[in-house]
Design an enzyme around this catalytic site. Structure first.
Site, PDB file in Angstrom:
ATOM      1  CD  GLU A  13       8.202   8.891  -5.453  1.00  0.00           C
ATOM      2  OE1 GLU A  13       8.588   9.870  -5.428  1.00  0.00           O
ATOM      3  OE2 GLU A  13       7.705   8.137  -6.474  1.00  0.00           O
TER       4      GLU A  13
ATOM      5  CD  GLU B 251       3.458   7.562  -6.938  1.00  0.00           C
ATOM      6  OE1 GLU B 251       3.317   7.462  -5.541  1.00  0.00           O
ATOM      7  OE2 GLU B 251       4.062   8.604  -7.507  1.00  0.00           O
TER       8      GLU B 251
END
Length: 520
Positions: free
Chosen positions: A255, A360
């Site tokens: 991220e 995820e």
């Protein structure tokens, strides 16, 4: 609040690997659905049965409490093309095949491993078998943090000292790797019937490599440490390989937007598109491809779906040399409802040698959600169904859940970022399987690596909502169709070549049906 429960107690000391062991269900006031309890002597299992010629086997999980409930039927000759006998008709188009599946799985975080290790040896075996064995979900992928994450008991990285150590002279694995993560990964590898593909990802390198000298916040990697950051990955791969664990892929950073916009209070590292391209083209790509780990795939983005246009589409157009090193695009789950799924299939449409994989997902992390664990939540299970089916229908090749196991708070988590998990470890040596656990299994258990997605054409009765569905042709020449019925009990007519199935669907249920591919 007065509690009520339905708790099936089994005095079973030995589990027969050739038979199903039903869910030991438990439910309290406020639970939307049941959880299934595993203790020292019992844990539920399910065997995938090979359908005989002209037979189908169906497995159903429902809000009412069914968990992989089996039913059987036959493929009949199809004498008409109408919807008759059902509210919808699903025609499977074997001449229209799409992406090939790589796999499904979960993440071996520090927290997941600590929770697993807190159990007795018998329960540790139950959990590993539940996820990785032929009597469980048959996971064949794992995501493993390189260093610490928020799902650790402390923020940490490898080689934190000495600072400015360009050569990483003090690089070694953490106690969390040796005591928790590696034992769980090796147990999974020993249990699985097929190779487990592992993806390694860094949340944050040592803070001395970063412009803000902190675990989170607005940050960049200092340019003088680009070669060192690559070596950080190489050394991790070396030490895990020495422990008998070979990585299938690494991603560029978890991220990266978190460190660009200062979005989180946990480990992160920010990247702009230009810096990422420079890092891949001049450092990461050449070093990996010329190392003993040249087989390891390189995944970019590893962030929300909405960031694909920035961290992939725009990057490869402006810096086309990066395509030489990029194998795939990794996406996360959290804001999928706010961005169209077409961006997923655009990757393979314009770059057919690249793939998209979901790496995820969890529930209970967003500001407007109830944080942490909600036992028995069917709503959260439905969110998983919607996302997995959408991703698969837009050419995603695999789907990886977040923590394999958490405690009842949704941790441990040093940043108090508590979330939900498919398995929740309770006190007194027990763990429960959430509805999400079974949802994952409706895909992971029945869609093996190498399966190809089949186009499905739906016709439905007027005013009737569509059935979400996805279908695959497996390497063993069976057809697997997953159908979600969010409404009242219904029937669907399945057409394949000259055969048909009239399949009854329970209210608020997901059903996986498997049968041999009929001859034309």
């Amino acid at each position: 609040m007065k509690l009520f429960f339905t708790f099936v107690v089994f005095a079973v000391m030995f589990v027969n690997a050739d038979t199903d062991n039903p869910c030991a269900s438990y439910k309290e006031d406020g639970y939307e659905s049941v959880v299934c309890v595993c203790n020292q002597t019992y844990c539920d299992t399910v065997i995938r049965e090979t359908p005989s010629d002209d037979q189908y086997v169906a497995y159903t999980t429902s809000k009412a409490g069914l968990r992989f409930s089996k039913s059987y039927g036959i493929l009949e000759e199809n004498d008409d093309t109408s919807i008759s006998g059902a509210t919808a008709r699903l025609e499977l188009k074997l001449d229209s095949l799409h992406q090939t599946i790589i796999g499904f799985g979960g993440a071996v975080t520090d927290s997941a491993s600590i929770n697993w290790k807190s159990l007795s040896e018998e329960l540790q075996a139950h959990m590993v078998n539940s996820y990785f064995s032929s009597a469980g979900l048959q996971y064949n992928m794992l995501r493993v943090p390189i260093g610490g994450t928020d799902f650790s008991t402390r923020p940490y990285a490898y080689n934190e000292l000495p600072i400015n150590d360009f050569k990483l002279s003090n690089f070694s694995l953490a106690p969390e790797d040796n005591q928790y993560k590696i034992p769980l990964i090796k147990a999974a590898m020993q249990t699985s019937d097929c190779p487990i593909y592992m993806i390694g990802t860094v949340w944050s390198p040592p803070v001395w490599m970063k412009t803000n000298n902190a675990w989170h916040g607005f940050s960049r990697l200092k340019e003088e440490f680009y070669p060192t950051y690559v070596d950080y990955h190489i050394k991790f791969l070396d030490l895990y390989a020495a422990a008998g664990i070979t990585a299938w892929a690494i991603s560029t950073t978890n991220e990266p937007l978190n460190g660009v916009l200062d979005l989180t209070r946990f480990n992160s590292l920010g990247w702009t598109m230009a810096r990422m391209a420079n890092y891949i083209i001049n450092y990461l790509g050449p070093t990996i491809r010329n190392s003993t780990h040249k087989h390891v795939k390189i995944l970019v983005n590893d962030d929300q779906r909405l960031m694909i246009p920035y961290y992939f589409n725009s990057m490869v157009l402006k810096y086309p040399e990066s395509l030489k090193y990029i194998d795939g695009v990794a996406v996360h789950y959290y804001v999928d409802a706010f961005f169209p799924a077409t961006v997923l299939s655009d990757v393979s449409m314009f770059y057919p040698d690249k793939f998209v994989i979901a790496t995820e997902a969890c529930e209970g992390s967003l500001p407007w959600e109830e944080h942490g664990v909600i036992l028995g939540s069917w709503t959260r299970a439905v969110n998983y169904i919607n996302d997995i089916m959408t991703d698969l229908n837009y050419n995603v090749v695999g789907w990886i859940d977040w923590n394999l196991a958490l405690d009842t708070n949704g941790g441990p988590n040093w940043a108090s970022n508590f979330v939900d998990s498919a398995v929740v470890v309770l006190a007194k040596q027990r763990f429960v399987k959430q509805p999400i656990f079974y949802i994952m299994g409706h895909f992971s258990k029945f869609i093996p690596r190498g399966s190809q997605r089949i186009e499905v054409k739906e016709s439905k009765c007027i005013f009737h909502s569509s059935f979400q569905n996805v279908a695959f042709l497996t390497p063993s020449n069976t057809i697997v169709l997953v159908i979600f019925n969010q409404k009242k009990a219904n029937a669907v007519k399945i057409i394949i070549n000259k055969k048909k199935i009239i399949l009854r669907l329970d209210e608020n249920s997901i059903t996986t049906v498997e049968f041999k591919s009929p001859e034309v």
